[in-house]
Design a protein around this motif. Structure first.
Motif, PDB file in Angstrom:
ATOM      1  N   LEU A  69      33.566  49.234  30.358  1.00 52.71           N
ATOM      2  CA  LEU A  69      34.399  48.271  31.064  1.00 52.71           C
ATOM      3  C   LEU A  69      35.876  48.613  30.878  1.00 52.71           C
ATOM      4  O   LEU A  69      36.657  48.595  31.841  1.00 52.71           O
ATOM      5  N   ALA A  70      36.247  48.939  29.657  1.00 47.03           N
ATOM      6  CA  ALA A  70      37.642  49.276  29.378  1.00 47.03           C
ATOM      7  C   ALA A  70      38.110  50.416  30.276  1.00 47.03           C
ATOM      8  O   ALA A  70      39.221  50.388  30.821  1.00 47.03           O
ATOM      9  N   GLY A  71      37.254  51.424  30.432  1.00 53.12           N
ATOM     10  CA  GLY A  71      37.607  52.548  31.292  1.00 53.12           C
ATOM     11  C   GLY A  71      37.850  52.094  32.715  1.00 53.12           C
ATOM     12  O   GLY A  71      38.818  52.510  33.367  1.00 53.12           O
ATOM     13  N   ALA A  72      36.989  51.234  33.186  1.00 51.03           N
ATOM     14  CA  ALA A  72      37.137  50.733  34.545  1.00 51.03           C
ATOM     15  C   ALA A  72      38.438  49.938  34.671  1.00 51.03           C
ATOM     16  O   ALA A  72      39.160  50.050  35.672  1.00 51.03           O
ATOM     17  N   GLU A  73      38.739  49.176  33.643  1.00 59.31           N
ATOM     18  CA  GLU A  73      39.963  48.374  33.684  1.00 59.31           C
ATOM     19  C   GLU A  73      41.211  49.252  33.695  1.00 59.31           C
ATOM     20  O   GLU A  73      42.218  48.911  34.318  1.00 59.31           O
ATOM     21  N   ASP A  74      41.129  50.377  32.980  1.00 62.42           N
ATOM     22  CA  ASP A  74      42.242  51.331  33.032  1.00 62.42           C
ATOM     23  C   ASP A  74      42.612  51.621  34.482  1.00 62.42           C
ATOM     24  O   ASP A  74      43.776  51.575  34.873  1.00 62.42           O
ATOM     25  N   VAL A  75      41.591  51.923  35.240  1.00 62.44           N
ATOM     26  CA  VAL A  75      41.817  52.309  36.629  1.00 62.44           C
ATOM     27  C   VAL A  75      42.335  51.132  37.450  1.00 62.44           C
ATOM     28  O   VAL A  75      43.298  51.265  38.212  1.00 62.44           O
ATOM     29  N   ALA A  76      41.699  49.984  37.269  1.00 65.64           N
ATOM     30  CA  ALA A  76      42.097  48.805  38.038  1.00 65.64           C
ATOM     31  C   ALA A  76      43.565  48.486  37.782  1.00 65.64           C
ATOM     32  O   ALA A  76      44.325  48.192  38.714  1.00 65.64           O
ATOM     33  N   GLN A  77      43.949  48.555  36.525  1.00 65.33           N
ATOM     34  CA  GLN A  77      45.339  48.258  36.193  1.00 65.33           C
ATOM     35  C   GLN A  77      46.297  49.268  36.805  1.00 65.33           C
ATOM     36  O   GLN A  77      47.310  48.900  37.384  1.00 65.33           O
ATOM     37  N   ARG A  78      45.928  50.514  36.639  1.00 65.27           N
ATOM     38  CA  ARG A  78      46.795  51.562  37.159  1.00 65.27           C
ATOM     39  C   ARG A  78      47.056  51.347  38.651  1.00 65.27           C
ATOM     40  O   ARG A  78      48.159  51.565  39.143  1.00 65.27           O
ATOM     41  N   LEU A  79      46.046  50.907  39.361  1.00 69.72           N
ATOM     42  CA  LEU A  79      46.193  50.720  40.803  1.00 69.72           C
ATOM     43  C   LEU A  79      46.563  49.284  41.162  1.00 69.72           C
ATOM     44  O   LEU A  79      46.515  48.900  42.334  1.00 69.72           O
TER      45      LEU A  79
ATOM     46  N   ALA B  10      36.009  49.887  47.755  1.00 73.23           N
ATOM     47  CA  ALA B  10      36.006  48.602  47.044  1.00 73.23           C
ATOM     48  C   ALA B  10      37.369  48.329  46.424  1.00 73.23           C
ATOM     49  O   ALA B  10      38.127  49.243  46.109  1.00 73.23           O
ATOM     50  N   ARG B  11      37.692  47.054  46.288  1.00 73.78           N
ATOM     51  CA  ARG B  11      38.972  46.665  45.674  1.00 73.78           C
ATOM     52  C   ARG B  11      38.783  45.576  44.625  1.00 73.78           C
ATOM     53  O   ARG B  11      39.503  45.503  43.650  1.00 73.78           O
ATOM     54  N   ARG B  12      37.821  44.679  44.881  1.00 75.67           N
ATOM     55  CA  ARG B  12      37.629  43.565  43.953  1.00 75.67           C
ATOM     56  C   ARG B  12      36.346  43.815  43.163  1.00 75.67           C
ATOM     57  O   ARG B  12      35.241  43.607  43.656  1.00 75.67           O
ATOM     58  N   LEU B  13      36.519  44.271  41.922  1.00 75.47           N
ATOM     59  CA  LEU B  13      35.379  44.796  41.157  1.00 75.47           C
ATOM     60  C   LEU B  13      34.799  43.784  40.178  1.00 75.47           C
ATOM     61  O   LEU B  13      35.490  42.893  39.695  1.00 75.47           O
ATOM     62  N   ALA B  14      33.510  43.986  39.887  1.00 68.90           N
ATOM     63  CA  ALA B  14      32.852  43.215  38.829  1.00 68.90           C
ATOM     64  C   ALA B  14      32.109  44.190  37.923  1.00 68.90           C
ATOM     65  O   ALA B  14      31.717  45.277  38.348  1.00 68.90           O
ATOM     66  N   PHE B  15      31.961  43.791  36.659  1.00 69.41           N
ATOM     67  CA  PHE B  15      31.202  44.592  35.703  1.00 69.41           C
ATOM     68  C   PHE B  15      29.975  43.816  35.276  1.00 69.41           C
ATOM     69  O   PHE B  15      30.079  42.692  34.772  1.00 69.41           O
ATOM     70  N   LEU B  16      28.821  44.434  35.432  1.00 63.49           N
ATOM     71  CA  LEU B  16      27.570  43.754  35.109  1.00 63.49           C
ATOM     72  C   LEU B  16      27.013  44.288  33.791  1.00 63.49           C
ATOM     73  O   LEU B  16      26.612  45.448  33.706  1.00 63.49           O
ATOM     74  N   GLY B  17      26.997  43.436  32.767  1.00 65.33           N
ATOM     75  CA  GLY B  17      26.485  43.883  31.472  1.00 65.33           C
ATOM     76  C   GLY B  17      27.126  43.121  30.327  1.00 65.33           C
ATOM     77  O   GLY B  17      28.186  42.523  30.479  1.00 65.33           O
ATOM     78  N   ASP B  18      26.473  43.186  29.190  1.00 61.30           N
ATOM     79  CA  ASP B  18      26.889  42.419  28.020  1.00 61.30           C
ATOM     80  C   ASP B  18      27.847  43.249  27.170  1.00 61.30           C
ATOM     81  O   ASP B  18      27.447  44.230  26.551  1.00 61.30           O
ATOM     82  N   THR B  19      29.100  42.850  27.119  1.00 61.47           N
ATOM     83  CA  THR B  19      30.097  43.692  26.453  1.00 61.47           C
ATOM     84  C   THR B  19      30.174  43.491  24.941  1.00 61.47           C
ATOM     85  O   THR B  19      31.061  44.028  24.302  1.00 61.47           O
ATOM     86  N   THR B  20      29.246  42.752  24.355  1.00 59.27           N
ATOM     87  CA  THR B  20      29.238  42.746  22.888  1.00 59.27           C
ATOM     88  C   THR B  20      28.674  44.060  22.370  1.00 59.27           C
ATOM     89  O   THR B  20      28.910  44.433  21.228  1.00 59.27           O
TER      90      THR B  20
END
Lengths: 341, 341
Positions: free
Chosen positions: B210-220, B192-202
């Motif tokens: 989500l932040a953890g996932a974004e770490d990875v997305a940014q790094r790559l 996968a390359r184009r990711l989505a996060f399903l869930g309420d981030t409040t």
DNA sequence: CGGTAAATTGCAAACGTTTGCAAGATTCCT
DNA sequence: AGGAATCTTGCAAACGTTTGCAATTTACCG
């Protein structure tokens, strides 16, 4: 600074509060209880001070004096299989609804899980502790007799479980026998003739479900239903189910699982061995837990109305607390046809 | 008849028992407490009578006098979404383990579910009630600040939830950010390359995932992760998920669901629209609930060790009760690769 | 204004257990 | 046998509220 000073005055007891308000403890008690015997102005003053200092009356002391605690005990006896209910979604969901319902009625909930086998005294100990005004027992497990004994001498108890002719304790539960009939009828309507029952029938609820299925089988002169005992914990059950399938494969074409959880495991096991569902074998579960709408194919099942059960339990218990005599409450199950039968 | 007579003598209080044994209440108390200050023979006699009459000391009175109750409060704040946790298997399972662990350590469990929105005072009220020796809060919900405030003035509290830099309350929980990284990495490893996060981030736990996932997305240097907010209750979530999929279909090839429950719903929705998993879209969940091993295809997920969490909560709480200062406990999540990614 | 009825408060005894202190009973030593 | 040291026990005061009863204040009426 001024705020600091007032905040510093720790006011933990009703007596502290009384001193601050310049009245006697008794008056404070009455004011906070909302009785009409205290002057409106005094009450308001007391309430203001109480609010300001975040005062909360000690419930232990109150409970001791009034001889009632505002707490309802909920006890889950872990029967034969100690690890049983931990994974049992049904009981946990019921517990959630109970918590809501009790909160709504102004009661707190004290939860206790017990292993009767190690602790014969489990029910009396809870009741005699003086901590609870009444008790809800979730599941009779194999403790039917113990519960009956206690019921003779103790009023405020309601039990979730199976209703038997002439029993003395007040019970709320689904009509398991009827549920069993519905399940068997559905399997048969879907084309099955040689049925098996998956589950441990030492639990009387399960025995009743099987009995209902047998009613139908007998009426239609089908062969007797084959019993496949299985624990409820997924780890153990998987193996057991595999062994059972090994043994009976080819001799059955319909399975009635005592629980959706078991049904789901069974479904997986069947897929593993390449058995088509509902093609080769029809399958039906019990409970209608969330999992039933997530399996593939979707699980046909017999639904229990958990929310109604919780409401019934609390309602009956509170009426018994008020001194009323109450009958048991038997809820009708409901067939939910999906894809496995 | 003789047995009848003794059985008839109701012995509810320690004083009754003292009269029967011909000693003073104080001695009975000491005998039953197992202190060494009482003569062996007297103790045995007292114990015998106690057993014979099924005597149990009143825990309310005992609690009042000793200023400790032997009860731990467990409170579940229902945040934004009132109906949230009722169906939430994760919290319920945690609760089950907590009950076991507390029982093991000799404590009772008092359960309370609160709606902070309707009742700003929820935590102080519970603590100030005098009914509990300490409190475990399950889930920070949107009450992080309230909990922080309370933590300043009240020691025996431990919270299940997310750990933030420099926070003052003691928390036990999974390293959500790390979990998020694991999830994203797995999705990417699966293609996968184009990711989505399903869930309420409040909910801050979810935000951290989500932040953890974004770490990875940014790094790559992958495109930013698309947020798809969804409630946790199945009824509402199903619609929301359907709408979300409608909107983003074709623009994503990987979904990280905040929860296995959401993942399972998502899987169903995807199947409905004929999307292949993991062919067209990779999917990963979080928690490793039972349902994860029942979906088709089996759900890849990030496992939280619930039993260890419960043990940690209780352990830290008891140490705090003993006056110790304790650090927070962050548990490592674990990737469980199955079939959806 | 005197007097009775009603409203408001204070007093003190519970609720059932624990525990510091001191008295009484044993044991042990010289 | 006398006395110190040690065990056992009883006494009574807590723990923080609630509540029956009586005392006090206030309101009301003629």
């Amino acid at each position: 600074m001024g705020e600091d000073r007032t905040a510093r005055t720790a006011v933990r007891t009703i007596t502290d509060l009384a001193r601050l308000a310049g009245v006697s403890p008794g008056t404070v008690s009455r004011a906070l209880a909302g009785k009409s015997l205290v002057n409106t102005k005094t009450r308001e003053k007391i309430e203001a001070i109480a609010r300001e200092h975040g005062f909360r009356p000690n419930q232990m002391a109150s409970g001791l004096r009034r001889q009632k605690t505002g707490v309802i005990g909920v006890v889950i006896p872990l029967g034969h299989d100690t690890r049983q209910q931990i994974s049992d979604t049904f009981f946990m969901t019921l517990l959630g609804f109970l918590a809501d319902e009790l909160t709504l009625r102004g009661y707190d909930l004290m939860l206790r899980r017990v292993v009767p086998k190690d602790d014969a005294d489990w029910l009396d100990r809870f009741i005699g502790s003086g901590m609870i005004d009444g008790v809800i027992v979730i599941g009779q497990s194999d403790q039917f007799d113990r519960i009956e004994e206690v019921a003779d001498g103790y009023g405020p108890m309601v039990v979730w479980g199976n209703h038997a002719e002439g029993q003395r304790h007040c019970v709320v539960g689904t009509d398991n026998r009827l549920g069993g009939r519905l399940a068997a009828e559905r399997l048969i309507a879907a084309g099955a003739r040689r049925l098996a029952f998956l589950g441990d029938t030492t639990a009387i609820e399960f025995a009743a479900r099987l009995a209902g299925a047998e009613d139908v089988a007998q009426r239609l002169s089908l062969p007797p239903i084959i019993e496949l005992p299985a624990h409820l914990s997924p780890e153990r059950a998987s193996d057991e189910i595999a062994r059972h399938l090994e043994a009976v494969m080819g001799r059955i074409d319909g399975i009635f699982a005592a629980t959706d959880t078991l049904a789901a495991l069974c479904l997986t096991a069947l897929r593993t061995r390449g058995v088509a569902v509902p093609g080769d074998i029809k399958l039906i579960g019990f409970d209608d837990l969330p999992i039933a709408s997530h399996t593939v194919p979707l699980l046909t099942t017999v639904k229990q109305d958990i929310a109604a059960g919780a409401r019934g339990l609390v309602d009956l218990l509170l009426r018994r607390l008020a001194g009323e005599q109450t009958e048991s409450l038997v809820l009708p199950p409901q067939l939910v046809v999906r894809q496995t039968a």
